[in-house]
Write an enzyme that holds these catalytic residues in place. Sequence first.
Site, PDB file in Angstrom:
ATOM      1  N   CYS A 111       0.835  -1.200   0.000  1.00 11.25           N
ATOM      2  CA  CYS A 111       0.000   0.000   0.000  1.00 11.25           C
ATOM      3  C   CYS A 111       0.872   1.252   0.000  1.00 11.25           C
ATOM      4  O   CYS A 111       0.651   2.180  -0.781  1.00 11.25           O
ATOM      5  CB  CYS A 111      -0.915  -0.013   1.222  1.00 11.25           C
ATOM      6  SG  CYS A 111      -2.155   1.305   1.233  1.00 11.25           S
ATOM      7  N   CYS A 112       1.894   1.286   0.869  1.00 11.22           N
ATOM      8  CA  CYS A 112       2.817   2.427   0.892  1.00 11.22           C
ATOM      9  C   CYS A 112       3.534   2.574  -0.445  1.00 11.22           C
ATOM     10  O   CYS A 112       3.780   3.691  -0.911  1.00 11.22           O
ATOM     11  CB  CYS A 112       3.836   2.263   2.010  1.00 11.22           C
ATOM     12  SG  CYS A 112       3.190   2.495   3.688  1.00 11.22           S
ATOM     13  N   CYS A 194      -1.302   8.698   6.785  1.00  9.99           N
ATOM     14  CA  CYS A 194      -2.640   8.325   6.341  1.00  9.99           C
ATOM     15  C   CYS A 194      -3.523   8.050   7.559  1.00  9.99           C
ATOM     16  O   CYS A 194      -3.063   7.523   8.575  1.00  9.99           O
ATOM     17  CB  CYS A 194      -2.566   7.089   5.453  1.00  9.99           C
ATOM     18  SG  CYS A 194      -1.772   7.376   3.854  1.00  9.99           S
ATOM     19  N   CYS A 197      -3.676   4.577   9.235  1.00 12.44           N
ATOM     20  CA  CYS A 197      -2.378   4.070   9.701  1.00 12.44           C
ATOM     21  C   CYS A 197      -1.747   4.951  10.772  1.00 12.44           C
ATOM     22  O   CYS A 197      -0.571   4.795  11.084  1.00 12.44           O
ATOM     23  CB  CYS A 197      -1.419   3.940   8.523  1.00 12.44           C
ATOM     24  SG  CYS A 197      -2.022   2.875   7.207  1.00 12.44           S
ATOM     25  N   CYS A 222       7.840   3.781   5.819  1.00 14.62           N
ATOM     26  CA  CYS A 222       6.940   3.525   4.698  1.00 14.62           C
ATOM     27  C   CYS A 222       7.673   3.159   3.429  1.00 14.62           C
ATOM     28  O   CYS A 222       7.062   2.674   2.484  1.00 14.62           O
ATOM     29  CB  CYS A 222       6.053   4.741   4.451  1.00 14.62           C
ATOM     30  SG  CYS A 222       6.975   6.185   3.878  1.00 14.62           S
TER      31      CYS A 222
END
Length: 240
Positions: A111-112, A194, A197, A222
């Site tokens: 995702c990162c 985010c 997170c 990240c």
Amino acid sequence: MTLPAFEGATPQERLASLRASVSGRIVFTTSFGIEDQAITHMIRTGGHDIDIVTLDTGRLFGETHAVWAETEQRYGLRIRSFHPDPQALTALLDDWGANGFYLAKEARLACCGVRKVEPLKRALAGADAWVTGLRADQSQARGDIMGIEFDTGHRLAKAAPLYDWSRERVAEFCATEKIPINPLHAEGYPSIGCQPCTRAIAPREPERAGRWWWEEDTAKECGLHVDADGKFVRAKEVAQ
């Protein structure tokens, strides 16, 4: 490339010497945290020719977007945003779902990678130097951050003009200069990424304890500032 000396200089002097030493494009990536807000102020009030950009992951806090708009209004600028590639984002969601990053570190790193690392590569394309808001005392993993060095991953100079400042010193500077800051800082969020997170931290927890808190390892990043092994990317000598 010969990099300027940062030791003993103020952050404003470091930005000025970086601009004087680098002939090409310099990019500052802001996430609108308190360190980045201080640097934006220094860039704009110092009149430095440094591009200010941000990575809009699609999962930011509403408060972050609000301080983004306030910052543009305060300094009379438009901050260019870089977004995830739509096809890569679709594939990520197909593989892991909307919040799959809670299920496995592999999913979180993916995702990162889609939301931050790949957009950063586009943001830095063609640049000769990158300015960041990193501070050495933010976490143990960042303790050996240098003020300026050569980033071997992105092949450019990487400068952290606030590397030797404490959080308290940054906060005092922002208060004195009346710089817009994210209201989440006052609610226990020293590090803001985010929304899914990031959580507020408890007293005496490290600044970055609220990032990816469900993962057990203590050196969590990240991927913007580290290599594939999770180590900060740097080289001892600058390529000439």
